[in-house]
Design a protein around this motif. Structure first.
Motif, mmCIF file in Angstrom:
data_model
loop_
_atom_site.group_PDB
_atom_site.id
_atom_site.type_symbol
_atom_site.label_atom_id
_atom_site.label_comp_id
_atom_site.label_asym_id
_atom_site.label_seq_id
_atom_site.Cartn_x
_atom_site.Cartn_y
_atom_site.Cartn_z
ATOM 1 N N LEU A 109 32.485 51.795 40.198
ATOM 2 C CA LEU A 109 31.958 50.492 39.783
ATOM 3 C C LEU A 109 33.066 49.469 39.572
ATOM 4 O O LEU A 109 32.902 48.298 39.941
ATOM 5 C CB LEU A 109 31.127 50.641 38.515
ATOM 6 C CG LEU A 109 30.479 49.344 37.992
ATOM 7 C CD1 LEU A 109 29.568 48.720 39.039
ATOM 8 C CD2 LEU A 109 29.715 49.619 36.704
ATOM 9 N N GLN A 110 34.191 49.895 38.993
ATOM 10 C CA GLN A 110 35.257 48.936 38.741
ATOM 11 C C GLN A 110 35.766 48.318 40.036
ATOM 12 O O GLN A 110 36.112 47.133 40.071
ATOM 13 C CB GLN A 110 36.419 49.594 37.991
ATOM 14 C CG GLN A 110 37.502 48.604 37.567
ATOM 15 C CD GLN A 110 36.966 47.491 36.682
ATOM 16 O OE1 GLN A 110 36.268 47.735 35.698
ATOM 17 N NE2 GLN A 110 37.265 46.237 37.034
ATOM 18 N N GLU A 111 35.775 49.090 41.114
ATOM 19 C CA GLU A 111 36.220 48.538 42.399
ATOM 20 C C GLU A 111 35.235 47.499 42.920
ATOM 21 O O GLU A 111 35.635 46.492 43.525
ATOM 22 C CB GLU A 111 36.413 49.666 43.413
ATOM 23 C CG GLU A 111 37.576 50.596 43.067
ATOM 24 C CD GLU A 111 37.796 51.666 44.117
ATOM 25 O OE1 GLU A 111 37.639 51.357 45.313
ATOM 26 O OE2 GLU A 111 38.104 52.816 43.739
ATOM 27 N N TYR A 112 33.941 47.739 42.669
ATOM 28 C CA TYR A 112 32.942 46.728 43.047
ATOM 29 C C TYR A 112 33.102 45.464 42.192
ATOM 30 O O TYR A 112 32.939 44.344 42.689
ATOM 31 C CB TYR A 112 31.530 47.295 42.884
ATOM 32 C CG TYR A 112 31.079 48.160 44.035
ATOM 33 C CD1 TYR A 112 30.473 47.602 45.160
ATOM 34 C CD2 TYR A 112 31.241 49.542 44.002
ATOM 35 C CE1 TYR A 112 30.047 48.387 46.217
ATOM 36 C CE2 TYR A 112 30.823 50.350 45.057
ATOM 37 C CZ TYR A 112 30.221 49.756 46.168
ATOM 38 O OH TYR A 112 29.812 50.551 47.215
ATOM 39 N N ILE A 113 33.405 45.655 40.923
ATOM 40 C CA ILE A 113 33.643 44.508 40.040
ATOM 41 C C ILE A 113 34.849 43.712 40.526
ATOM 42 O O ILE A 113 34.820 42.474 40.587
ATOM 43 C CB ILE A 113 33.835 44.983 38.590
ATOM 44 C CG1 ILE A 113 32.536 45.591 38.052
ATOM 45 C CG2 ILE A 113 34.291 43.819 37.694
ATOM 46 C CD1 ILE A 113 32.677 46.272 36.700
ATOM 47 N N ASP A 114 35.910 44.429 40.885
ATOM 48 C CA ASP A 114 37.118 43.759 41.380
ATOM 49 C C ASP A 114 36.826 42.992 42.670
ATOM 50 O O ASP A 114 37.318 41.866 42.861
ATOM 51 C CB ASP A 114 38.226 44.781 41.639
ATOM 52 C CG ASP A 114 38.736 45.423 40.361
ATOM 53 O OD1 ASP A 114 38.477 44.881 39.266
ATOM 54 O OD2 ASP A 114 39.372 46.498 40.454
ATOM 55 N N GLN A 115 36.012 43.606 43.545
ATOM 56 C CA GLN A 115 35.651 42.941 44.801
ATOM 57 C C GLN A 115 34.852 41.674 44.523
ATOM 58 O O GLN A 115 35.088 40.623 45.138
ATOM 59 C CB GLN A 115 34.844 43.902 45.673
ATOM 60 C CG GLN A 115 34.381 43.318 46.993
ATOM 61 C CD GLN A 115 33.734 44.385 47.878
ATOM 62 O OE1 GLN A 115 34.389 45.015 48.693
ATOM 63 N NE2 GLN A 115 32.440 44.596 47.713
ATOM 64 N N LEU A 116 33.905 41.758 43.584
ATOM 65 C CA LEU A 116 33.112 40.588 43.223
ATOM 66 C C LEU A 116 33.997 39.488 42.647
ATOM 67 O O LEU A 116 33.809 38.300 42.969
ATOM 68 C CB LEU A 116 32.038 40.982 42.201
ATOM 69 C CG LEU A 116 31.262 39.825 41.566
ATOM 70 C CD1 LEU A 116 30.560 38.985 42.621
ATOM 71 C CD2 LEU A 116 30.275 40.355 40.537
ATOM 72 N N GLU A 117 34.971 39.869 41.836
ATOM 73 C CA GLU A 117 35.832 38.857 41.214
ATOM 74 C C GLU A 117 36.607 38.065 42.265
ATOM 75 O O GLU A 117 36.852 36.872 42.086
ATOM 76 C CB GLU A 117 36.780 39.497 40.217
ATOM 77 C CG GLU A 117 37.538 38.474 39.380
ATOM 78 C CD GLU A 117 38.203 39.064 38.157
ATOM 79 O OE1 GLU A 117 38.604 38.284 37.273
ATOM 80 O OE2 GLU A 117 38.323 40.310 38.076
ATOM 81 N N VAL A 118 36.965 38.716 43.357
ATOM 82 C CA VAL A 118 37.643 38.011 44.451
ATOM 83 C C VAL A 118 36.759 36.872 44.957
ATOM 84 O O VAL A 118 37.223 35.739 45.159
ATOM 85 C CB VAL A 118 37.995 38.974 45.598
ATOM 86 C CG1 VAL A 118 38.475 38.201 46.827
ATOM 87 C CG2 VAL A 118 39.055 39.979 45.158
ATOM 88 N N PHE A 119 35.471 37.157 45.145
ATOM 89 C CA PHE A 119 34.551 36.130 45.642
ATOM 90 C C PHE A 119 34.333 35.033 44.604
ATOM 91 O O PHE A 119 34.196 33.847 44.954
ATOM 92 C CB PHE A 119 33.223 36.760 46.040
ATOM 93 C CG PHE A 119 33.272 37.527 47.323
ATOM 94 C CD1 PHE A 119 33.358 36.868 48.545
ATOM 95 C CD2 PHE A 119 33.251 38.910 47.333
ATOM 96 C CE1 PHE A 119 33.409 37.563 49.738
ATOM 97 C CE2 PHE A 119 33.302 39.623 48.521
ATOM 98 C CZ PHE A 119 33.383 38.946 49.735
ATOM 99 N N ILE A 120 34.290 35.399 43.335
ATOM 100 C CA ILE A 120 34.124 34.412 42.278
ATOM 101 C C ILE A 120 35.314 33.447 42.256
ATOM 102 O O ILE A 120 35.146 32.226 42.151
ATOM 103 C CB ILE A 120 33.943 35.113 40.919
ATOM 104 C CG1 ILE A 120 32.569 35.794 40.859
ATOM 105 C CG2 ILE A 120 34.091 34.115 39.766
ATOM 106 C CD1 ILE A 120 32.341 36.637 39.617
ATOM 107 N N VAL A 121 36.506 33.995 42.372
ATOM 108 C CA VAL A 121 37.723 33.164 42.392
ATOM 109 C C VAL A 121 37.694 32.202 43.575
ATOM 110 O O VAL A 121 38.035 31.017 43.448
ATOM 111 C CB VAL A 121 38.981 34.049 42.432
ATOM 112 C CG1 VAL A 121 40.222 33.221 42.745
ATOM 113 C CG2 VAL A 121 39.148 34.794 41.109
ATOM 114 N N LEU A 122 37.250 32.703 44.733
ATOM 115 C CA LEU A 122 37.207 31.850 45.913
ATOM 116 C C LEU A 122 36.126 30.776 45.794
ATOM 117 O O LEU A 122 36.321 29.635 46.236
ATOM 118 C CB LEU A 122 36.973 32.698 47.167
ATOM 119 C CG LEU A 122 38.156 33.580 47.569
ATOM 120 C CD1 LEU A 122 37.776 34.481 48.737
ATOM 121 C CD2 LEU A 122 39.374 32.725 47.931
#
Length: 257
Positions: A109-122
């Motif tokens: 799950l943490q890797e999915y959270i990290d992936q989502l955060e990339v999109f949020i930053v962009l």
């Protein structure tokens, strides 16, 4: 004339014939926000937007699938970067609630959270709205990320969750959209009863198929008329006022005004 916007549809997942049928029978639909599943989906949505004036594409990576490899992520993000001026939003992105329920082993799950955060930053970098797949216990995690990055425009599509999270989404000024299942699902009707109509939108999430009066039918944006009729009853508002409010909300959120 009554006008609507389908704020969340996977138009690229329809067949070519179905896409023609949809686009030839949406005189009351101002816009289709067509979200993307992956890179190929994003490319097709871009092509559809070039062919059909009412299609506005969003580019992202749907969370209910295996994580991207580093190379796949770089390829997707590079393509989106090159085409971000042509997209109306980042999406669909979020966390894999259903995949976790179906998986025989725990997901990272943490890797999915990290992936989502990339999109949020962009999304913040590009000043674009973000379209989210975040339900039940995943929604507070996503709210934490949105608040961390001071995101102003977040759209929780087909939301399901507890009243505390619903109120948090509302307090942050974020939006929720309702699918045709509001016609027959009490859980969704209860969410609509407590969420402010000033932050609501409607959607189909097509080609996802629905039950109740829609069983066996191809999902079509015109089904949103039934959703709006139910919202009118729930909010005890004249239906014409509900149409106008939802259209205004969506046009404002996606800068279509």
């Amino acid at each position: 004339m009554i006008q609507m916007i389908d704020s969340h549809i996977h138009l690229d997942h329809y067949t070519d014939d179905e896409i023609e049928e949809v686009n030839s029978s949406i005189s009351t639909i101002q816009s289709l926000i067509s979200v993307s599943f992956n890179l190929e989906s994003a490319k097709r949505n871009l092509l559809l937007s070039e062919k059909y004036p009412k299609v506005n594409p969003a580019f992202g990576f749907h969370p209910e699938q295996p994580l991207l490899t580093n190379d796949e992520r770089m390829e997707l993000l590079s393509w989106i970067e090159c085409n971000q001026e042509k997209m109306i939003a980042v999406g669909e992105v979020g966390l894999p609630y259903y995949l976790r329920q179906e998986s025989s082993k725990p997901l990272p799950l943490q890797e999915y959270i990290d992936q989502l955060e990339v999109f949020i930053v962009l999304a913040k970098k590009w000043n674009k709205p973000i379209i989210l797949h975040a339900i039940y216990e995943d929604a507070p995690i996503v709210c934490d990320l949105l608040e961390k990055h001071s995101i102003q425009k977040a759209h929780f599509h087909w939301f399901k969750g507890d009243p505390v999270t619903i109120n948090r989404i509302a307090a942050n000024g974020y939006c929720i959209s309702f699918t045709p299942d509001i016609v027959y699902e009490q859980e969704i009707q209860e969410i609509a009863s407590i969420f402010p109509i000033e932050q609501m939108m409607v959607e189909t999430d097509g080609p996802w198929r629905f039950e109740g009066p829609f069983k066996g039918l191809m999902t079509h944006p015109n089904m949103m008329n039934e959703s709006i009729a139910i919202l009118s009853k729930i909010k005890e508002m004249p239906i014409q006022e509900v149409y106008k409010q939802l259209l205004y909300n969506t046009r404002k959120f996606y800068s279509l005004i």
